[in-house]
Design an enzyme around this catalytic site. Structure first.
Site, PDB file in Angstrom:
ATOM      1  N   ASN A   1     -11.944  -7.496 -58.502  1.00 23.36           N
ATOM      2  CA  ASN A   1     -11.801  -8.940 -59.230  1.00 23.36           C
ATOM      3  C   ASN A   1     -12.236  -8.278 -60.614  1.00 23.36           C
ATOM      4  O   ASN A   1     -13.306  -7.900 -60.960  1.00 23.36           O
ATOM      5  CB  ASN A   1     -12.992  -9.708 -59.036  1.00 23.36           C
ATOM      6  CG  ASN A   1     -13.199 -10.741 -59.659  1.00 23.36           C
ATOM      7  OD1 ASN A   1     -12.580 -11.202 -60.586  1.00 23.36           O
ATOM      8  ND2 ASN A   1     -14.186 -11.733 -59.412  1.00 23.36           N
TER       9      ASN A   1
ATOM     10  N   LYS B   1     -12.277  -9.957 -63.156  1.00 19.14           N
ATOM     11  CA  LYS B   1     -12.886 -10.915 -64.108  1.00 19.14           C
ATOM     12  C   LYS B   1     -12.238 -11.370 -65.429  1.00 19.14           C
ATOM     13  O   LYS B   1     -10.923 -11.101 -65.440  1.00 19.14           O
ATOM     14  CB  LYS B   1     -14.477 -10.699 -64.306  1.00 19.14           C
ATOM     15  CG  LYS B   1     -15.042 -10.183 -62.767  1.00 19.14           C
ATOM     16  CD  LYS B   1     -16.636 -10.525 -62.761  1.00 19.14           C
ATOM     17  CE  LYS B   1     -17.116 -10.124 -61.299  1.00 19.14           C
ATOM     18  NZ  LYS B   1     -18.506 -10.150 -61.128  1.00 19.14           N
TER      19      LYS B   1
ATOM     20  N   HIS C   1     -15.792 -18.246 -56.476  1.00 17.28           N
ATOM     21  CA  HIS C   1     -16.741 -17.039 -57.028  1.00 17.28           C
ATOM     22  C   HIS C   1     -17.996 -17.628 -57.526  1.00 17.28           C
ATOM     23  O   HIS C   1     -17.982 -18.724 -58.242  1.00 17.28           O
ATOM     24  CB  HIS C   1     -16.165 -16.394 -57.769  1.00 17.28           C
ATOM     25  CG  HIS C   1     -16.690 -15.094 -58.124  1.00 17.28           C
ATOM     26  ND1 HIS C   1     -17.970 -15.176 -58.833  1.00 17.28           N
ATOM     27  CD2 HIS C   1     -16.656 -13.940 -57.817  1.00 17.28           C
ATOM     28  CE1 HIS C   1     -18.217 -13.811 -59.140  1.00 17.28           C
ATOM     29  NE2 HIS C   1     -17.280 -13.139 -58.187  1.00 17.28           N
TER      30      HIS C   1
ATOM     31  N   GLU D   1     -19.452 -17.100 -59.950  1.00 18.30           N
ATOM     32  CA  GLU D   1     -19.524 -17.557 -61.411  1.00 18.30           C
ATOM     33  C   GLU D   1     -18.769 -18.643 -61.680  1.00 18.30           C
ATOM     34  O   GLU D   1     -18.933 -19.527 -62.828  1.00 18.30           O
ATOM     35  CB  GLU D   1     -18.843 -16.126 -62.140  1.00 18.30           C
ATOM     36  CG  GLU D   1     -19.971 -14.905 -62.265  1.00 18.30           C
ATOM     37  CD  GLU D   1     -18.875 -13.594 -62.108  1.00 18.30           C
ATOM     38  OE1 GLU D   1     -17.659 -13.606 -62.265  1.00 18.30           O
ATOM     39  OE2 GLU D   1     -19.644 -12.575 -61.695  1.00 18.30           O
TER      40      GLU D   1
ATOM     41  N   GLU E   1     -21.159 -12.583 -51.401  1.00 17.43           N
ATOM     42  CA  GLU E   1     -21.637 -12.112 -52.399  1.00 17.43           C
ATOM     43  C   GLU E   1     -22.932 -12.362 -52.945  1.00 17.43           C
ATOM     44  O   GLU E   1     -22.982 -13.679 -53.438  1.00 17.43           O
ATOM     45  CB  GLU E   1     -20.460 -12.327 -53.646  1.00 17.43           C
ATOM     46  CG  GLU E   1     -19.070 -11.673 -53.517  1.00 17.43           C
ATOM     47  CD  GLU E   1     -18.475 -11.504 -54.629  1.00 17.43           C
ATOM     48  OE1 GLU E   1     -18.020 -10.340 -54.919  1.00 17.43           O
ATOM     49  OE2 GLU E   1     -18.185 -12.351 -55.754  1.00 17.43           O
TER      50      GLU E   1
ATOM     51  N   GLY F   1     -23.291  -7.931 -60.425  1.00 15.10           N
ATOM     52  CA  GLY F   1     -23.241  -7.300 -61.819  1.00 15.10           C
ATOM     53  C   GLY F   1     -24.883  -6.581 -62.201  1.00 15.10           C
ATOM     54  O   GLY F   1     -24.897  -6.293 -63.359  1.00 15.10           O
TER      55      GLY F   1
ATOM     56  N   SER G   1     -22.239  -5.300 -56.883  1.00 15.03           N
ATOM     57  CA  SER G   1     -22.622  -3.836 -57.172  1.00 15.03           C
ATOM     58  C   SER G   1     -22.285  -2.696 -56.131  1.00 15.03           C
ATOM     59  O   SER G   1     -22.862  -2.140 -55.874  1.00 15.03           O
ATOM     60  CB  SER G   1     -24.236  -3.801 -57.490  1.00 15.03           C
ATOM     61  OG  SER G   1     -24.648  -4.745 -58.535  1.00 15.03           O
TER      62      SER G   1
HETATM   63  P1  13P Z   1     -19.879  -6.350 -59.307  1.00 17.62           P
HETATM   64  O1  13P Z   1     -19.070  -5.155 -58.396  1.00 17.62           O
HETATM   65  O2  13P Z   1     -19.612  -6.013 -60.812  1.00 17.62           O
HETATM   66  O3  13P Z   1     -21.384  -6.732 -59.129  1.00 17.62           O
HETATM   67  O4  13P Z   1     -19.325  -7.960 -59.126  1.00 17.62           O
HETATM   68  C1  13P Z   1     -19.161  -8.309 -57.882  1.00 17.62           C
HETATM   69  C2  13P Z   1     -18.141  -9.521 -57.914  1.00 17.62           C
HETATM   70  O5  13P Z   1     -18.706 -10.740 -58.461  1.00 17.62           O
HETATM   71  C3  13P Z   1     -16.880  -9.557 -57.184  1.00 17.62           C
HETATM   72  O6  13P Z   1     -16.249 -10.651 -57.220  1.00 17.62           O
END
Ligand code: 13P
Length: 253
Positions: free
Chosen positions: A9, A11, A96, A98, A166, A172, A211
């Site tokens: 992803n 982002k 997601h 976010e 997640e 992150g 992560s």
């Molecule tokens: P990270 O791997 O940067 O923690 O992000 C995970 C994520 O949100 C994947 O959709």
């Protein structure tokens, strides 16, 4: 059990030149995964077409990071599932954390989007996960249980649905869930799916995200109910992303 999946992803990262360069590196370094697992890239809408051109003929599939649940019309700024299929997407990331946090997506909206994906032939990757406060309060299963059941309300066939667990506190932050912590929730999700879909639940992929790195993924993918990864930060460099794919080849089922 379904073959593993490693999905990147990206982002809100990568211009066209950056996206094409990264996709080319991943295609060039991809080991033979045929019949073993699936690799998916989810770039921004603006570069879907360019990345699709790069991965054409490889074993990599394309995903969008979101969809809108209407087919067409006066929805300024939104993108329909049919447009995403047209751009080359096989998968779509839905719900997601976010999007839930910054764009106020609800479980009901996630359900509408998941059903719309299936109706048009896009395969949804449905994201769920608890916040730090929810874990601290001991309500992880309560929260994740509601998210899973509401996202899947009215869905009878899970053949094209992937779930991604997640934990929000692990995204992150560099603070990934331990294999034990992740497996506990994955097993809980599997039990919900078993109640709803009986034997078919065993074929539903449940990805872990938060992560994930090439260093920690070997132990995660070895767990019984962890069927792959949804990778953020470590998917933005070909070396770390390819390293995660290698771990899946070594330890995945
Ligand atoms: P990270 O791997 O940067 O923690 O992000 C995970 C994520 O949100 C994947 O959709």
């Amino acid at each position: 059990m379904a073959a593993w999946m490693v999905a990147g992803n990206w982002k809100m990262n990568n211009t066209t030149a950056e996206a094409v360069a990264l996709a080319k590196e991943i295609v060039a370094g991809l080991p033979d995964i045929a019949g073993r697992g699936e690799v998916v890239l989810a770039p921004s809408f603006t570069v879907l077409g360019s990345v699709h051109d790069v991965i054409r003929g490889s074993n990599i599939a394309l995903a969008s990071q979101n969809i809108f649940f209407e087919d067409k019309g006066a929805y300024t700024g939104e993108i329909s599932p049919a447009m995403l299929k047209d751009a080359g997407c096989t998968y779509a990331i839905i719900g997601h954390s976010e999007r839930r946090k910054y764009f106020h997506e609800t479980d009901e909206g996630v359900n509408l989007k998941t059903k719309k994906c299936l109706a048009v032939g896009l395969k949804p990757i449905v994201c769920v996960g608890e916040t730090d406060e929810e874990r601290e309060a001991g309500i992880t299963e309560f929260v994740v249980g509601i998210q899973v059941k509401k996202a899947l309300a009215g869905i009878t066939d899970m053949a094209d649905v992937t779930i991604a667990y997640e934990p929000v506190w692990a995204i992150g932050t560099g603070k990934n869930a331990t294999p034990g912590q992740a497996e506990e929730v994955h097993g809980f999700i599997r039990n919900i799916l078993r109640d709803l879909y009986k034997e078919a639940s065993l074929n539903v992929r449940i990805l872990y995200g938060g992560s994930v790195t090439a260093e920690n993924f070997g132990e995660l993918i070895a767990m019984k109910n962890i069927n792959g990864a949804l990778v953020g930060g470590a998917s933005l460099k070909s070396g770390s992303f390819l390293g995660i794919i290698s771990r899946a080849l070594e330890n995945g089922q």
